[in-house]
Design a protein around this motif. Structure first.
Motif, short mmCIF file in Angstrom:
data_model
loop_
_atom_site.label_atom_id
_atom_site.label_comp_id
_atom_site.label_asym_id
_atom_site.label_seq_id
_atom_site.Cartn_x
_atom_site.Cartn_y
_atom_site.Cartn_z
N SER A 4 0.86 -1.59 0.06
CA SER A 4 0.19 0.16 0.01
C SER A 4 0.69 0.93 -0.34
O SER A 4 1.90 1.12 1.02
N ALA A 5 1.24 2.07 -1.13
CA ALA A 5 1.07 3.73 -0.37
C ALA A 5 1.41 4.42 0.83
O ALA A 5 0.12 3.71 0.79
N GLY A 6 1.83 4.83 0.67
CA GLY A 6 2.49 5.66 1.81
C GLY A 6 2.96 4.93 3.18
O GLY A 6 3.28 5.00 4.40
N ALA A 7 3.09 3.19 3.24
CA ALA A 7 2.80 2.62 4.35
C ALA A 7 4.68 2.60 4.44
O ALA A 7 5.24 2.60 4.19
N VAL A 8 5.00 1.82 5.59
CA VAL A 8 6.36 1.95 5.49
C VAL A 8 6.89 0.21 5.62
O VAL A 8 6.52 -0.82 6.28
N VAL A 9 8.00 -0.14 4.71
CA VAL A 9 8.28 -1.24 4.63
C VAL A 9 9.54 -1.81 4.67
O VAL A 9 10.25 -1.06 4.41
N SER B 289 18.25 -20.93 12.38
CA SER B 289 17.46 -21.56 13.02
C SER B 289 16.22 -21.48 12.16
O SER B 289 15.31 -21.71 13.09
N GLY B 290 15.99 -20.31 11.27
CA GLY B 290 14.60 -20.65 10.94
C GLY B 290 13.38 -19.54 11.20
O GLY B 290 12.45 -18.90 10.37
N ASN B 291 14.21 -18.12 11.99
CA ASN B 291 13.71 -17.09 11.85
C ASN B 291 14.04 -15.57 11.00
O ASN B 291 15.49 -15.79 10.99
N TYR B 292 13.55 -14.95 10.70
CA TYR B 292 13.44 -13.33 10.07
C TYR B 292 13.49 -12.31 11.12
O TYR B 292 13.10 -12.62 12.20
N ASN B 293 14.82 -12.06 10.55
CA ASN B 293 15.17 -10.78 11.50
C ASN B 293 15.35 -9.35 10.53
O ASN B 293 15.64 -10.01 9.41
N PRO B 294 15.31 -8.80 11.10
CA PRO B 294 14.99 -7.07 9.83
C PRO B 294 16.79 -6.89 9.58
O PRO B 294 17.57 -7.26 10.47
N THR B 295 17.04 -6.56 8.08
CA THR B 295 17.51 -7.01 8.18
C THR B 295 18.67 -5.33 7.74
O THR B 295 19.42 -4.93 7.80
N GLY B 296 18.20 -4.07 8.42
CA GLY B 296 18.17 -2.80 8.46
C GLY B 296 17.74 -2.11 7.51
O GLY B 296 17.95 -0.49 7.05
N GLN B 297 17.37 -2.60 6.18
CA GLN B 297 16.69 -1.90 5.22
C GLN B 297 15.12 -1.50 5.52
O GLN B 297 14.48 -2.43 5.60
N THR B 298 14.60 -0.55 5.41
CA THR B 298 13.12 0.24 5.30
C THR B 298 12.77 0.72 4.33
O THR B 298 14.18 0.94 3.83
N ALA B 299 11.59 1.08 3.94
CA ALA B 299 11.45 1.98 2.46
C ALA B 299 10.47 2.19 3.00
O ALA B 299 9.10 1.74 3.70
N THR B 300 9.56 4.04 2.55
CA THR B 300 8.49 4.56 2.37
C THR B 300 7.76 3.99 0.87
O THR B 300 8.40 4.36 -0.02
N SER B 301 6.30 3.30 0.74
CA SER B 301 5.83 2.91 0.53
C SER B 301 5.43 3.82 -1.11
O SER B 301 4.93 4.77 -0.28
N THR B 302 5.84 3.92 -3.00
CA THR B 302 4.38 4.18 -3.43
C THR B 302 4.21 3.34 -3.73
O THR B 302 3.99 3.30 -5.23
N GLY B 303 3.29 1.72 -3.95
CA GLY B 303 2.80 1.22 -4.26
C GLY B 303 3.60 -0.36 -4.92
O GLY B 303 3.01 -1.19 -4.56
#
Length: 655
Positions: free
Chosen positions: A235-240, A248-262
């Motif tokens: 969704s546009a405007g959301a923070v991704v 171990s099968g766990n998902y960890n944040p990579t430090g990369q984020t973006a504000t989506s334009t779609g």
């Protein structure tokens, strides 16, 4: 001249003269003398949007004047002062206001510093989130950052939000506001200075409604040797936020984020394509709601094992969340097969030795978005121990710059190869290496002397691994000669490897006009020009051999010089009956001509150099008729090529 921002002010000439001339003459600011009898009030801070008002506080002060933008320089003769107590500044900044006047005959001075503040709308944007929540982001530049605070009126009747400022520039987020119900409120954000003024309004209308929760998905994952590119939709405007799975099968944040334009792309470096690399993307609305996560999507590590005439492509079982729909296998960018599972794929389609084969596997997931996963390409060198097939055929033809050889290859010939060419002076050999041509089917032998002899050629194919095919049958040039200067003869060896000559043609070329004729002579290898032709002494001849498919091979050209034609009668009868009344030469291809008739004792009876003369009419040099009998003669001619021919004999004169 100092002008009021409101009106032109009168000059206080007498007063100014008195003040200036009673002040000490020094190169310093008047304000350095401190207050001397003057006094006034003025705001310490004022906004650029309105006038500044000063009020004189010394009741006995007369002839009061002001300089609202005093520059600190000594006053000079003719200095002008404003009687107005209001002044509007044109730009923000720090200014000194100078007051001058007189009290009891003594000059009076007073100074105050005022800070004129900028007024500018505050830039902001609003995002409405699920649950009728709104977040407001405001941007401060060098001017708007000077406000002491901003006030946000949300337009719904609830108390406004006040945010104190610290003078920092940049983009900032105000506290989340929750609307009590849907609507179209008008938001207003203004900056203000404490104890001074309020900046201009900047109203914006927003739509408050029931907004669905943000969505997120991974559309594509593409691997290279050391990185992954991840395309997502949200969704546009959301923070991704990007997450990566650990051991171990766990998902960890990579430090990369973006504000989506779609949609957008995350690039992850330092991840080798030989590993299974799995990722998720999470999305959170701008108002800090609950984060949603996509399904986990994993890369496909591919390995390739080369074997004799085949390459085996393998990859592990897919490790992502969604089920797979189909695997597709590509070789050098073109599809070569598909699989519903991770079973190995064997490529045995014309694998050539020494050729580079690069494989990649793509996977379509069985989900709502049809997520695509692309592996990094893996390359191997093909192995094929079988000798390549020889050329199907080859043919040779004599051209102006040498002997041209053209080979035809099989459909399974290597895509990269070397054409090997050998040559011999005859079909039985010995054949010796002549040339090697890379990735070409034709070659011109410029060392061949086709005018003096014929040559035979054989060809073979060598692949990238140095394995050589069998050689073709010999293809021999057609060699043309004229052994008796009249008849044409040529060799019968076929210029087409593996096939016979279907027939021959003689090409006759007029060297003067360039016109040519083709004469079909069947399977003959000998041909004689027409001995009675008298139009041209020299012709260029060439032989064309052709096969059953109409492919033509040319021989060496040869120039044929026909001998001059000369006819001399054995007798003549100069009796006036218009039949054989003169002795004259006839023929063709003459350039010069000379004929002399002698008596039996060797005396010259007649001589002419005119090839068109009427000949000897049987008269002696004194004009009397010559007696019957034999008369010797000598005829000398030169043909068109300058060659001299002499004929001698005797002719019978009959009376």
């Amino acid at each position: 001249m100092l002008l009021s921002r409101n009106r032109l002010l009168p000059l206080l000439f007498c007063w100014a003269y008195l003040v200036i001339n009673t002040l000490p003459v020094r190169s310093q600011s008047v304000c350095d003398r401190a207050t001397q009898g003057g006094g006034f009030t003025a705001p310490a801070r004022a906004c650029l949007s309105g006038p500044v008002t000063v009020v004189n506080t010394v009741a006995t002060l007369t002839n009061v004047g002001y300089v609202f933008e005093y520059d600190g320089k000594p006053l000079a003769s003719g200095q002008q002062f404003s009687q107005s107590t209001k002044w509007t500044y044109s730009k923000p900044g720090s200014y000194t206001i100078l007051q001058v006047g007189s009290s009891g005959g003594t000059n009076a001075v007073a100074c105050k510093v005022i800070d004129v503040l900028p007024v500018k709308p505050v830039a902001y944007s609003v995002v409405v989130c699920p649950g009728r929540k709104a977040t407001l982001t405001y941007a401060l530049d060098a001017e708007t950052a000077r406000y002491d605070k901003i006030t946000i009126n949300w337009g719904d009747g609830l108390p406004p939000t006040e945010v104190p400022l610290s003078g920092n520039t940049g983009s900032f987020i105000a506290p989340v506001h929750t609307y009590p119900g849907p609507g179209n409120p008008v938001i207003n954000v203004v900056g203000s200075y404490l104890g001074a003024c309020v900046g201009p309004a900047n109203p914006k209308q927003v739509l408050v409604q029931n907004i669905p929760a943000p969505a997120v998905s991974i559309a594509e994952l593409t691997s290279s040797a050391t990185s992954v590119a991840l395309k997502y939709g949200s969704s546009a405007g959301a923070v991704v936020t990007l997450y990566q799975r650990d051991g171990s099968g766990n998902y960890n944040p990579t430090g990369q984020t973006a504000t989506s334009t779609g949609s957008g792309v995350f690039t992850i470096n330092g991840v080798p394509s030989t590993n299974v690399n799995c990722f998720q993307v999470g999305v959170q609305d701008a108002c800090g709601g609950t984060e949603l996560r996509s399904a986990g999507v994993c890369s496909i590590p591919v390995s390739v094992s080369p074997g004799d005439k085949q390459n085996t492509v393998t990859w592990p079982v897919y490790g992502g969340t969604d089920p797979i729909r189909i695997y597709r296998i590509n070789s050098n960018g073109s599809p070569v097969g598909s699989r519903p599972s991770s079973a190995p794929f064997v490529d045995a389609a014309n694998i050539q030795c020494g050729v580079n084969y690069c494989y990649d596997v793509s996977l379509r997931l069985d989900n709502n978005t049809g997520t695509m996963v692309y592996s990094a390409p893996v390359c191997v060198v093909g192995i094929n121990n079988e000798p390549p097939k020889p050329p199907i055929k080859a043919f040779v033809s004599v051209e102006a710059d040498g002997v041209k050889l053209q080979a035809s290859l099989t459909a399974t010939a290597p895509s990269t190869y070397t054409l090997l060419i050998t040559r011999a002076d005859g079909p039985g050999g010995p054949f010796t290496p002549l040339a090697q041509v890379s990735a070409d089917r034709s070659y011109t032998d410029k060392t061949a002397n086709s005018a003096t002899q014929g040559y035979c050629y054989r060809t073979a194919i060598q692949n990238n691994c140095g394995i050589t095919s069998d050689y073709t049958a010999p293809a021999c040039t057609v060699h043309l000669t004229t052994p008796d200067n009249n008849a044409l003869t040529w060799t019968a060896f076929s210029p087409f490897s593996g096939s016979a000559v279907a027939g021959y043609q003689v090409i006759k070329i007029d060297p003067t006009t360039g016109l040519s004729d083709k004469i079909d002579v069947g399977s003959n290898t000998r041909w004689e020009p027409d001995p009675n032709q008298t139009d041209t002494q020299t012709y260029t001849y060439q032989i064309v051999a052709y096969d059953i498919n109409g492919v033509e091979s040319y021989s060496n050209p040869i120039l044929v010089l026909l001998a001059p034609k000369l006819f001399m009668p054995d007798a003549f009868s100069p009796n006036g009956d218009s039949n054989n009344d003169a002795f004259m030469a006839k023929g063709a291809f003459w350039d010069t001509f000379s004929m002399t008739i002698y008596s039996r004792w060797g005396d010259v009876v007649f001589n002419t150099t005119d090839p068109k003369s009427t000949g000897w009419s049987g008269l002696l040099s004194n004009g009397s008729p010559a007696p019957m009998g034999y008369y010797p003669y000598r005829v000398e001619i030169k043909d068109l090529k300058g060659q001299t021919y002499v004929r001698t004999g005797r002719v019978l004169l009959i009376r």
